[in-house]
Design an enzyme around this catalytic site. Structure first.
Site, PDB file in Angstrom:
ATOM      1  N   ARG A   1       0.830  -0.880   0.149  1.00 50.46           N
ATOM      2  CA  ARG A   1      -0.132  -0.239   0.248  1.00 50.46           C
ATOM      3  C   ARG A   1       1.181   1.517   0.148  1.00 50.46           C
ATOM      4  O   ARG A   1       0.706   2.602  -0.491  1.00 50.46           O
ATOM      5  CB  ARG A   1      -0.715  -0.296   0.901  1.00 50.46           C
TER       6      ARG A   1
ATOM      7  N   GLN B   1       4.023  24.985  19.386  1.00 51.53           N
ATOM      8  CA  GLN B   1       2.886  25.389  18.005  1.00 51.53           C
ATOM      9  C   GLN B   1       3.815  24.813  16.784  1.00 51.53           C
ATOM     10  O   GLN B   1       4.247  24.241  17.317  1.00 51.53           O
ATOM     11  CB  GLN B   1       3.557  27.236  17.820  1.00 51.53           C
TER      12      GLN B   1
ATOM     13  N   ASN C   1       4.002  24.861  12.095  1.00 53.88           N
ATOM     14  CA  ASN C   1       3.837  25.728  11.309  1.00 53.88           C
ATOM     15  C   ASN C   1       4.073  24.876   9.859  1.00 53.88           C
ATOM     16  O   ASN C   1       4.710  24.007  10.372  1.00 53.88           O
ATOM     17  CB  ASN C   1       4.886  26.755  11.523  1.00 53.88           C
TER      18      ASN C   1
ATOM     19  N   ARG D   1      15.487  31.046   3.389  1.00 58.03           N
ATOM     20  CA  ARG D   1      14.350  31.534   5.085  1.00 58.03           C
ATOM     21  C   ARG D   1      15.567  31.250   5.692  1.00 58.03           C
ATOM     22  O   ARG D   1      15.856  30.582   5.985  1.00 58.03           O
ATOM     23  CB  ARG D   1      13.433  31.127   4.857  1.00 58.03           C
TER      24      ARG D   1
ATOM     25  N   HIS E   1      16.861  32.888  11.491  1.00 57.73           N
ATOM     26  CA  HIS E   1      15.726  33.139  12.928  1.00 57.73           C
ATOM     27  C   HIS E   1      16.575  32.193  14.130  1.00 57.73           C
ATOM     28  O   HIS E   1      16.600  30.965  14.102  1.00 57.73           O
ATOM     29  CB  HIS E   1      14.438  32.863  11.922  1.00 57.73           C
TER      30      HIS E   1
ATOM     31  N   LYS F   1      13.116  23.470  18.005  1.00 61.14           N
ATOM     32  CA  LYS F   1      12.707  22.996  16.622  1.00 61.14           C
ATOM     33  C   LYS F   1      11.889  21.769  16.049  1.00 61.14           C
ATOM     34  O   LYS F   1      13.640  21.339  16.354  1.00 61.14           O
ATOM     35  CB  LYS F   1      12.483  24.066  15.698  1.00 61.14           C
TER      36      LYS F   1
ATOM     37  N   HIS G   1      17.599  29.225  12.828  1.00 60.81           N
ATOM     38  CA  HIS G   1      17.880  28.208  11.581  1.00 60.81           C
ATOM     39  C   HIS G   1      17.593  28.885  10.313  1.00 60.81           C
ATOM     40  O   HIS G   1      16.752  29.781  10.708  1.00 60.81           O
ATOM     41  CB  HIS G   1      16.345  27.324  12.441  1.00 60.81           C
TER      42      HIS G   1
ATOM     43  N   TYR H   1       7.216  22.292  10.610  1.00 60.76           N
ATOM     44  CA  TYR H   1       7.708  22.865  11.884  1.00 60.76           C
ATOM     45  C   TYR H   1       6.716  22.358  12.842  1.00 60.76           C
ATOM     46  O   TYR H   1       5.957  23.226  13.184  1.00 60.76           O
ATOM     47  CB  TYR H   1       8.664  24.157  12.033  1.00 60.76           C
TER      48      TYR H   1
ATOM     49  N   GLU I   1      12.008  38.254  18.568  1.00 59.60           N
ATOM     50  CA  GLU I   1      12.855  37.043  16.929  1.00 59.60           C
ATOM     51  C   GLU I   1      13.694  37.977  16.674  1.00 59.60           C
ATOM     52  O   GLU I   1      14.182  39.298  16.891  1.00 59.60           O
ATOM     53  CB  GLU I   1      11.454  37.419  15.856  1.00 59.60           C
TER      54      GLU I   1
ATOM     55  N   ASP J   1      15.265  39.039   6.397  1.00 59.92           N
ATOM     56  CA  ASP J   1      16.113  38.039   6.165  1.00 59.92           C
ATOM     57  C   ASP J   1      17.333  39.014   5.365  1.00 59.92           C
ATOM     58  O   ASP J   1      18.647  38.928   6.059  1.00 59.92           O
ATOM     59  CB  ASP J   1      15.859  36.926   5.555  1.00 59.92           C
TER      60      ASP J   1
END
Length: 181
Positions: free
Chosen positions: A23, A46, A48, A59, A62, A72, A119, A132, A143, A168
């Site tokens: 399968r 959380q 994301n 990206r 951060h 994370k 990251h 995430y 941040e 960024d």
């Protein structure tokens, strides 16, 4: 799951061990007991999901500052990315060292990122999607970020950088004022 330590203490490349049959496959990507064995004892608060359209897009890098430092867990579910972490822990022997690994839908690997790390990632293919999990809620005003091209970090991105957000692209270069997290 398999937990392969990176050169930056407390971080891991996490591999899945899928059960496969006619399968398709099934795999667990989180188990409280297995993550407790590597010292993870926080709740995921959380989740994301990001979508990146163009290869070369970066990206990051951060982080959230204390008291909102976060753990994370990052997984690529479509395409492929070069996932990068930077140790920003002020008392760490690997302070401001980086590590990168390919995360892709095909290799099914994840990156476990401890508190005190920056990251980011670069899309290696078009139409990349990442999931995430975060141990802290997003806190506007708490941040921070490192420049993706900071010469003192010397991150070796596999592709030419493109499509950075204004935020960024404008992170300041590191200097003696950055004491870590």
């Amino acid at each position: 799951m398999t937990f392969t330590p990176t050169p930056l203490a407390g971080s891991y490349v996490v591999g899945l061990k899928p059960f496969t049959d006619n399968r398709g496959w099934f795999a667990r990507f989180y188990c409280k007991n297995e993550f407790a064995a590597i010292g993870h004892n926080k709740e995921w608060l959380q989740m994301n999901h990001s979508f990146t359209t163009e290869a070369g897009t970066i990206r990051g890098m951060h982080f959230q500052v204390p008291p909102f430092r976060e753990i994370k867990l990052v997984r690529c579910i479509a395409g492929a990315v070069f996932d990068v972490i930077v140790d920003c822990r002020k008392d760490s022997p690997t302070f401001l060292k980086w590590f990168g690994a390919e995360l892709s839908a095909s290799n099914r690997n994840m990156m476990y990122i401890p508190e005190g790390f920056a990251h980011g990632f670069q899309a290696l293919t078009e139409n990349c999607e990442l999931i995430y999990l975060h141990s802290e809620l997003y806190q506007p005003g708490s941040e921070g970020g490192l420049r993706y091209d900071d010469p003192s970090l010397n991150i070796q991105w596999p592709l030419a950088a493109r499509n950075l957000s204004d935020r960024d692209a404008s992170h300041p270069l590191l200097d003696e004022n950055f004491k870590g997290l």
